[in-house]
Design a protein around this motif. Structure first.
Motif, PDB file in Angstrom:
ATOM      1  N   GLN A 204       0.839  -1.191   0.000  1.00  9.81           N
ATOM      2  CA  GLN A 204       0.000   0.000   0.000  1.00  9.81           C
ATOM      3  C   GLN A 204       0.876   1.244   0.000  1.00  9.81           C
ATOM      4  OE1 GLN A 204      -3.020  -0.054   3.031  1.00  9.81           O
ATOM      5  NE2 GLN A 204      -3.335  -2.268   2.867  1.00  9.81           N
ATOM      6  N   LEU A 205       0.818   2.005  -1.085  1.00  9.46           N
ATOM      7  CA  LEU A 205       1.675   3.177  -1.235  1.00  9.46           C
ATOM      8  C   LEU A 205       1.367   4.236  -0.183  1.00  9.46           C
ATOM      9  CD1 LEU A 205       1.752   3.633  -5.125  1.00  9.46           C
ATOM     10  CD2 LEU A 205       3.530   2.689  -3.650  1.00  9.46           C
ATOM     11  N   GLN A 206       0.118   4.314   0.278  1.00 12.34           N
ATOM     12  CA  GLN A 206      -0.235   5.313   1.274  1.00 12.34           C
ATOM     13  C   GLN A 206       0.518   5.087   2.579  1.00 12.34           C
ATOM     14  OE1 GLN A 206      -2.396   3.510  -0.407  1.00 12.34           O
ATOM     15  NE2 GLN A 206      -3.761   4.871  -1.549  1.00 12.34           N
ATOM     16  N   LEU A 207       0.631   3.832   2.990  1.00 12.67           N
ATOM     17  CA  LEU A 207       1.338   3.516   4.227  1.00 12.67           C
ATOM     18  C   LEU A 207       2.830   3.792   4.090  1.00 12.67           C
ATOM     19  CD1 LEU A 207      -0.440   0.177   5.213  1.00 12.67           C
ATOM     20  CD2 LEU A 207      -0.832   2.455   6.146  1.00 12.67           C
ATOM     21  N   VAL A 208       3.406   3.409   2.959  1.00 15.39           N
ATOM     22  CA  VAL A 208       4.839   3.637   2.734  1.00 15.39           C
ATOM     23  C   VAL A 208       5.145   5.134   2.698  1.00 15.39           C
ATOM     24  CG1 VAL A 208       6.746   3.252   1.139  1.00 15.39           C
ATOM     25  CG2 VAL A 208       5.062   1.453   1.506  1.00 15.39           C
ATOM     26  N   ALA A 209       4.304   5.918   2.020  1.00 15.45           N
ATOM     27  CA  ALA A 209       4.515   7.370   1.939  1.00 15.45           C
ATOM     28  C   ALA A 209       4.393   8.013   3.315  1.00 15.45           C
ATOM     29  CB  ALA A 209       3.515   7.988   0.971  1.00 15.45           C
ATOM     30  N   ALA A 210       3.408   7.568   4.112  1.00 21.71           N
ATOM     31  CA  ALA A 210       3.253   8.114   5.458  1.00 21.71           C
ATOM     32  C   ALA A 210       4.447   7.781   6.339  1.00 21.71           C
ATOM     33  CB  ALA A 210       1.969   7.579   6.094  1.00 21.71           C
ATOM     34  N   ALA A 211       4.989   6.566   6.219  1.00 22.50           N
ATOM     35  CA  ALA A 211       6.170   6.180   6.987  1.00 22.50           C
ATOM     36  C   ALA A 211       7.382   7.010   6.584  1.00 22.50           C
ATOM     37  CB  ALA A 211       6.454   4.687   6.786  1.00 22.50           C
ATOM     38  N   ALA A 212       7.556   7.232   5.272  1.00 22.89           N
ATOM     39  CA  ALA A 212       8.684   8.045   4.791  1.00 22.89           C
ATOM     40  C   ALA A 212       8.570   9.481   5.281  1.00 22.89           C
ATOM     41  CB  ALA A 212       8.743   8.003   3.265  1.00 22.89           C
ATOM     42  N   LEU A 213       7.344  10.046   5.234  1.00 20.16           N
ATOM     43  CA  LEU A 213       7.146  11.410   5.719  1.00 20.16           C
ATOM     44  C   LEU A 213       7.432  11.523   7.208  1.00 20.16           C
ATOM     45  CD1 LEU A 213       3.923  12.587   3.848  1.00 20.16           C
ATOM     46  CD2 LEU A 213       6.236  13.489   3.593  1.00 20.16           C
ATOM     47  N   CYS A 214       7.087  10.486   7.964  1.00 24.46           N
ATOM     48  CA  CYS A 214       7.343  10.498   9.404  1.00 24.46           C
ATOM     49  C   CYS A 214       8.841  10.577   9.690  1.00 24.46           C
ATOM     50  CB  CYS A 214       6.747   9.251  10.037  1.00 24.46           C
ATOM     51  SG  CYS A 214       6.969   9.150  11.823  1.00 24.46           S
ATOM     52  N   ILE A 215       9.628   9.765   8.991  1.00 27.05           N
ATOM     53  CA  ILE A 215      11.082   9.761   9.202  1.00 27.05           C
ATOM     54  C   ILE A 215      11.709  11.068   8.738  1.00 27.05           C
ATOM     55  CG2 ILE A 215      13.227   8.645   8.485  1.00 27.05           C
ATOM     56  CD1 ILE A 215      11.742   6.014   8.420  1.00 27.05           C
ATOM     57  N   ILE A 216      11.293  11.565   7.574  1.00 35.05           N
ATOM     58  CA  ILE A 216      11.843  12.824   7.057  1.00 35.05           C
ATOM     59  C   ILE A 216      11.491  13.986   7.985  1.00 35.05           C
ATOM     60  CG2 ILE A 216      11.706  14.486   5.159  1.00 35.05           C
ATOM     61  CD1 ILE A 216      11.244  12.114   3.280  1.00 35.05           C
ATOM     62  N   GLY A 217      10.239  14.000   8.476  1.00 35.07           N
ATOM     63  CA  GLY A 217       9.834  15.068   9.377  1.00 35.07           C
ATOM     64  C   GLY A 217      10.615  15.070  10.677  1.00 35.07           C
ATOM     65  N   MET A 218      10.851  13.897  11.251  1.00 31.80           N
ATOM     66  CA  MET A 218      11.639  13.814  12.484  1.00 31.80           C
ATOM     67  C   MET A 218      13.058  14.313  12.261  1.00 31.80           C
ATOM     68  SD  MET A 218      10.467  10.140  14.049  1.00 31.80           S
ATOM     69  CE  MET A 218      11.714  10.281  15.340  1.00 31.80           C
ATOM     70  N   THR A 219      13.648  13.919  11.141  1.00 32.45           N
ATOM     71  CA  THR A 219      15.038  14.292  10.860  1.00 32.45           C
ATOM     72  C   THR A 219      15.192  15.796  10.703  1.00 32.45           C
ATOM     73  OG1 THR A 219      15.378  12.163   9.757  1.00 32.45           O
ATOM     74  CG2 THR A 219      16.987  13.895   9.336  1.00 32.45           C
ATOM     75  N   TYR A 220      14.346  16.399   9.876  1.00 36.56           N
ATOM     76  CA  TYR A 220      14.472  17.828   9.634  1.00 36.56           C
ATOM     77  C   TYR A 220      14.028  18.650  10.846  1.00 36.56           C
ATOM     78  CZ  TYR A 220      15.827  17.493   4.773  1.00 36.56           C
ATOM     79  OH  TYR A 220      16.524  17.244   3.625  1.00 36.56           O
ATOM     80  N   GLY A 221      13.103  18.112  11.632  1.00 36.01           N
ATOM     81  CA  GLY A 221      12.735  18.801  12.870  1.00 36.01           C
ATOM     82  C   GLY A 221      13.910  18.901  13.827  1.00 36.01           C
ATOM     83  N   MET A 222      14.648  17.801  13.999  1.00 38.71           N
ATOM     84  CA  MET A 222      15.821  17.825  14.868  1.00 38.71           C
ATOM     85  C   MET A 222      16.901  18.741  14.302  1.00 38.71           C
ATOM     86  SD  MET A 222      16.270  13.860  16.069  1.00 38.71           S
ATOM     87  CE  MET A 222      14.913  12.978  16.837  1.00 38.71           C
ATOM     88  N   LEU A 223      17.039  18.785  12.972  1.00 39.29           N
ATOM     89  CA  LEU A 223      18.048  19.654  12.366  1.00 39.29           C
ATOM     90  C   LEU A 223      17.723  21.125  12.610  1.00 39.29           C
ATOM     91  CD1 LEU A 223      20.547  20.026  10.581  1.00 39.29           C
ATOM     92  CD2 LEU A 223      19.031  19.933   8.578  1.00 39.29           C
ATOM     93  N   LEU A 224      16.466  21.507  12.464  1.00 34.92           N
ATOM     94  CA  LEU A 224      16.075  22.898  12.689  1.00 34.92           C
ATOM     95  C   LEU A 224      16.281  23.301  14.153  1.00 34.92           C
ATOM     96  CD1 LEU A 224      12.838  23.128  10.519  1.00 34.92           C
ATOM     97  CD2 LEU A 224      15.115  24.021   9.983  1.00 34.92           C
ATOM     98  N   ILE A 225      15.922  22.404  15.078  1.00 36.69           N
ATOM     99  CA  ILE A 225      16.137  22.688  16.494  1.00 36.69           C
ATOM    100  C   ILE A 225      17.624  22.829  16.795  1.00 36.69           C
ATOM    101  CG2 ILE A 225      15.894  21.747  18.831  1.00 36.69           C
ATOM    102  CD1 ILE A 225      13.285  20.464  17.914  1.00 36.69           C
ATOM    103  N   PHE A 226      18.448  21.978  16.176  1.00 41.38           N
ATOM    104  CA  PHE A 226      19.894  22.045  16.392  1.00 41.38           C
ATOM    105  C   PHE A 226      20.457  23.369  15.874  1.00 41.38           C
ATOM    106  CE2 PHE A 226      24.193  21.357  14.707  1.00 41.38           C
ATOM    107  CZ  PHE A 226      24.845  20.983  15.873  1.00 41.38           C
ATOM    108  N   ARG A 227      20.011  23.813  14.703  1.00 43.43           N
ATOM    109  CA  ARG A 227      20.492  25.084  14.166  1.00 43.43           C
ATOM    110  C   ARG A 227      20.155  26.242  15.106  1.00 43.43           C
ATOM    111  NH1 ARG A 227      19.031  24.993   7.664  1.00 43.43           N
ATOM    112  NH2 ARG A 227      20.655  23.505   7.039  1.00 43.43           N
ATOM    113  N   TRP A 228      18.926  26.243  15.612  1.00 42.76           N
ATOM    114  CA  TRP A 228      18.513  27.299  16.530  1.00 42.76           C
ATOM    115  C   TRP A 228      19.332  27.248  17.815  1.00 42.76           C
ATOM    116  CZ3 TRP A 228      16.157  26.635  21.363  1.00 42.76           C
ATOM    117  CH2 TRP A 228      15.718  27.817  21.960  1.00 42.76           C
ATOM    118  N   ALA A 229      19.522  26.040  18.369  1.00 49.36           N
ATOM    119  CA  ALA A 229      20.267  25.906  19.623  1.00 49.36           C
ATOM    120  C   ALA A 229      21.751  26.220  19.416  1.00 49.36           C
ATOM    121  CB  ALA A 229      20.109  24.486  20.178  1.00 49.36           C
TER     122      ALA A 229
END
Length: 242
Positions: A204-229
């Motif tokens: 199911q492509l919907q599940l795979v896309a949602a899983a990929a978005l979850c990982i990408i979102g976590m990664t870039y969220g931590m990167l943005l917080i790190f830049r600010w800190a």
């Protein structure tokens, strides 16, 4: 060229979001263990990233200023975890982790995830320090600067991109580790990789896309917080010193 790459990534995220949004019922987010696994993944990834940043910079600085035959030996030692299959090393260390009572603990998972991340972080930091002028320390000392000034005003601003690369690399690998996390965590320490692994093998492509978005979102969220800190810490230290 950089903006072209940004546009490609943005288009990829839009496509993933569109495919995931078309799924009427995404079983990923309805999993009762998802929230706990999410915060556990963030905690483990931050621990791995902090250790990689500290050890990577210290060892990288030492190797960049080191000369002689000992450097070749250390290079070989750093490349061993990259040449030998990771699962083989983790299986051998499993016995020691049992003796040290680190199985099924968060600290044990953090330590085992240093195997695929720390050698790369040390090499990245070493190349960055080697590219700098080797006489920077002497210039700062001649001008009456202290070690704190050397670190805060020279190295931290110059190596911001390098440290962001180390953080991004460590977080991505930490989030995606499945085999060694399940081996040391024993199923007790659940991370996003353990929750999302069945969905990546789904048709199911919907599940795979949602899983990929979850990982990408976590990664870039931590990167943005790190830049600010990162920038905030530099400004705070300068403000305290006056």
């Amino acid at each position: 060229m950089r903006w072209f790459i940004y546009i490609q990534y943005f288009m990829m995220l839009v496509v993933f979001a569109f495919i995931a949004w078309r799924g009427r019922e995404l079983a990923i987010f309805s999993d009762p263990n998802f929230v706990g696994a999410f915060w556990m993944t963030v905690f483990v990834a931050l621990g791995v990233a902090v250790i990689n940043l500290i050890v990577g910079n210290y060892v990288g600085y030492y190797l960049a200023n080191m000369k002689g035959q000992g450097l070749t030996f250390l290079d070989v030692c750093l490349q061993l975890p990259l040449i030998v299959p990771l699962i083989v090393i983790a299986t051998g260390l499993d016995v020691w982790f049992i003796r040290l009572d680190l199985i099924e603990t968060v600290f044990g998972v953090v330590l085992i995830q240093l195997l695929p991340t720390l050698p790369y972080s040390i090499r990245i930091a070493r190349n960055a320090y080697a590219a700098l002028d080797s006489d920077i320390n002497q210039y700062v000392q001649l001008m009456g600067g202290t070690r704190k000034i050397l670190i805060v005003d020279i190295y931290l601003p110059l190596l911001r991109r390098t440290n962001e690369t180390i953080l991004l690399f460590a977080v991505v690998i930490s989030i995606s580790q499945y085999a060694i996390t399940s081996m040391i965590g024993g199923g007790i320490i659940q991370t996003i990789a353990l929750i999302l692994f069945p969905y990546f093998s789904s048709s199911q492509l919907q599940l795979v896309a949602a899983a990929a978005l979850c990982i990408i979102g976590m990664t870039y969220g931590m990167l943005l917080i790190f830049r600010w800190a990162y920038i905030g810490v530099i400004k705070l230290v300068r403000m305290i010193d006056g």
